[in-house]
Design an enzyme around this catalytic site. Structure first.
Site, PDB file in Angstrom:
ATOM      1  N   ASP A 235      -4.556  -0.755  -1.964  1.00  0.00           N
ATOM      2  CA  ASP A 235      -5.864  -0.555  -1.350  1.00  0.00           C
ATOM      3  C   ASP A 235      -6.730   0.104  -2.427  1.00  0.00           C
ATOM      4  OD1 ASP A 235      -6.960  -1.143   1.220  1.00  0.00           O
ATOM      5  OD2 ASP A 235      -6.982   0.984   1.773  1.00  0.00           O
TER       6      ASP A 235
ATOM      7  N   HIS B 272     -10.656   6.950   1.562  1.00  0.00           N
ATOM      8  CA  HIS B 272      -9.268   6.863   1.078  1.00  0.00           C
ATOM      9  C   HIS B 272      -9.166   5.812  -0.007  1.00  0.00           C
ATOM     10  CE1 HIS B 272      -9.584   3.579   4.010  1.00  0.00           C
ATOM     11  NE2 HIS B 272      -8.641   2.986   3.287  1.00  0.00           N
TER      12      HIS B 272
ATOM     13  N   CYS C  50      -2.057  -2.737   7.470  1.00  0.00           N
ATOM     14  CA  CYS C  50      -1.914  -3.603   6.301  1.00  0.00           C
ATOM     15  C   CYS C  50      -0.592  -4.361   6.266  1.00  0.00           C
ATOM     16  CB  CYS C  50      -2.154  -2.800   5.028  1.00  0.00           C
ATOM     17  SG  CYS C  50      -3.890  -2.279   4.946  1.00  0.00           S
TER      18      CYS C  50
ATOM     19  N   LYS D  26      -6.973  -4.801  -3.380  1.00  0.00           N
ATOM     20  CA  LYS D  26      -7.731  -5.371  -2.257  1.00  0.00           C
ATOM     21  C   LYS D  26      -8.696  -4.325  -1.732  1.00  0.00           C
ATOM     22  CE  LYS D  26      -4.143  -4.107   1.062  1.00  0.00           C
ATOM     23  NZ  LYS D  26      -4.913  -3.145   1.870  1.00  0.00           N
TER      24      LYS D  26
ATOM     25  N   HIS E 130     -10.631   0.879  -2.973  1.00  0.00           N
ATOM     26  CA  HIS E 130     -12.000   0.850  -2.463  1.00  0.00           C
ATOM     27  C   HIS E 130     -13.014   1.501  -3.409  1.00  0.00           C
ATOM     28  CE1 HIS E 130     -10.521  -0.513   1.375  1.00  0.00           C
ATOM     29  NE2 HIS E 130      -9.888   0.614   1.671  1.00  0.00           N
TER      30      HIS E 130
ATOM     31  N   ASP F 294       0.796  -1.245   0.000  1.00  0.00           N
ATOM     32  CA  ASP F 294       0.000   0.000   0.000  1.00  0.00           C
ATOM     33  C   ASP F 294       0.829   1.295   0.000  1.00  0.00           C
ATOM     34  OD1 ASP F 294      -1.922  -1.945   0.238  1.00  0.00           O
ATOM     35  OD2 ASP F 294      -2.896  -1.118   2.012  1.00  0.00           O
TER      36      ASP F 294
HETATM   37  C1  VGL Z   1      -4.743   0.720   5.586  1.00  0.00           C
HETATM   38  C2  VGL Z   1      -6.354   1.551   6.985  1.00  0.00           C
HETATM   39  C3  VGL Z   1      -7.305   1.425   5.999  1.00  0.00           C
HETATM   40  C4  VGL Z   1      -3.298   0.355   5.384  1.00  0.00           C
HETATM   41  C5  VGL Z   1      -5.677   0.582   4.590  1.00  0.00           C
HETATM   42  O1  VGL Z   1      -2.828   0.333   4.236  1.00  0.00           O
HETATM   43  O2  VGL Z   1      -2.615   0.075   6.391  1.00  0.00           O
HETATM   44  N1  VGL Z   1      -5.083   1.201   6.791  1.00  0.00           N
HETATM   45  N2  VGL Z   1      -6.955   0.945   4.806  1.00  0.00           N
HETATM   46 ZN    ZN Z   2      -8.393   0.941   3.240  1.00  0.00          ZN
END
Ligand code: VGL
Ligand code: ZN
Length: 198
Positions: free
Chosen positions: A46, A81, A151, A106, A48, A8
């Site tokens: 990430d 995010h 993550c 993901k 979404h 990420d």
């Molecule tokens: C993450 C919170 C929400 C991360 C991803 O990459 O650690 N943290 N989504």
């Molecule tokens: Zn996330």
């Protein structure tokens, strides 16, 4: 065979982003430097939908940091995010993405969160990362990226469960530390599970 897993490293997790990880930008040059030393580099992203259930904006009266139950699991709510096809979801500006062999998105299912690069938080659906690594004969992985206490932690723990030899590249990780000490506890949890901390 050895692989580097970049977790990420995306604009929204950098200072100035939607869910900024303090000093998150510092991992970019570390990743760029390390990638050239690996025969295989994979990255998680990430990714979404706008209406993801981990977003506080989707729950009336809730704000980031509040807890809810999502898919039967405790869930921290986050600011919006890494929304698909937005600049915040792109890999960090300056990251050498040409050196990444395969990307594993993901968090696409709005009804469940997915911290690990291997599985959603309920271990219901796989991203394909485990099969991909197995298919390439990978036995050993090094993990780095954002965020240490979310993550990165869950990716490293799932890699151990999958039977891989896992090393955390601690210098290449930064965390959120929503509660002070979260990162330290995350590292101890990984160590206890069999992750080598480098
Ligand atoms: C993450 C919170 C929400 C991360 C991803 O990459 O650690 N943290 N989504
Ligand atoms: Zn996330």
């Amino acid at each position: 065979m050895n692989a580097l897993i970049l977790v990420d490293i995306q604009n929204d997790f950098l200072p100035g982003g939607a869910l900024p990880v303090p000093r998150g930008h510092e991992v970019i040059e570390i990743a760029n430097h390390l990638m050239s030393q690996y025969p295989l580099v994979v990255a998680t992203q990430d990714w979404h939908p706008l209406d993801h259930g981990s977003f506080a904006s989707q729950h009336t009266g809730k704000k980031p940091g509040d807890m809810i139950t999502l898919a039967g699991l405790p869930q921290i709510l986050w600011p919006d995010h890494c929304v698909q096809n937005t600049g915040g979801a792109l890999f960090a500006t300056g990251l050498n993405t040409r050196a990444i062999h395969r990307v594993f998105p993901k968090g696409q299912d709005p009804t469940i969160d997915s911290y690990s690069g291997f599985f959603d938080n309920g271990h219901r659906r796989s991203t394909g990362l485990a099969d991909f690594l197995r298919g390439r004969g990978v036995r050993e992985v090094q993990v780095m990226g954002l965020a240490t206490d979310y993550c990165v932690k869950f990716t490293a723990l799932d890699a151990v469960k999958d039977g891989l030899a896992v090393t955390l590249i601690q210098s290449g990780c930064r965390g959120v530390d929503l509660n002070p000490g979260d990162c330290t506890r995350a590292i101890e949890e990984m160590r206890a599970a069999g992750v080598t901390i480098a």
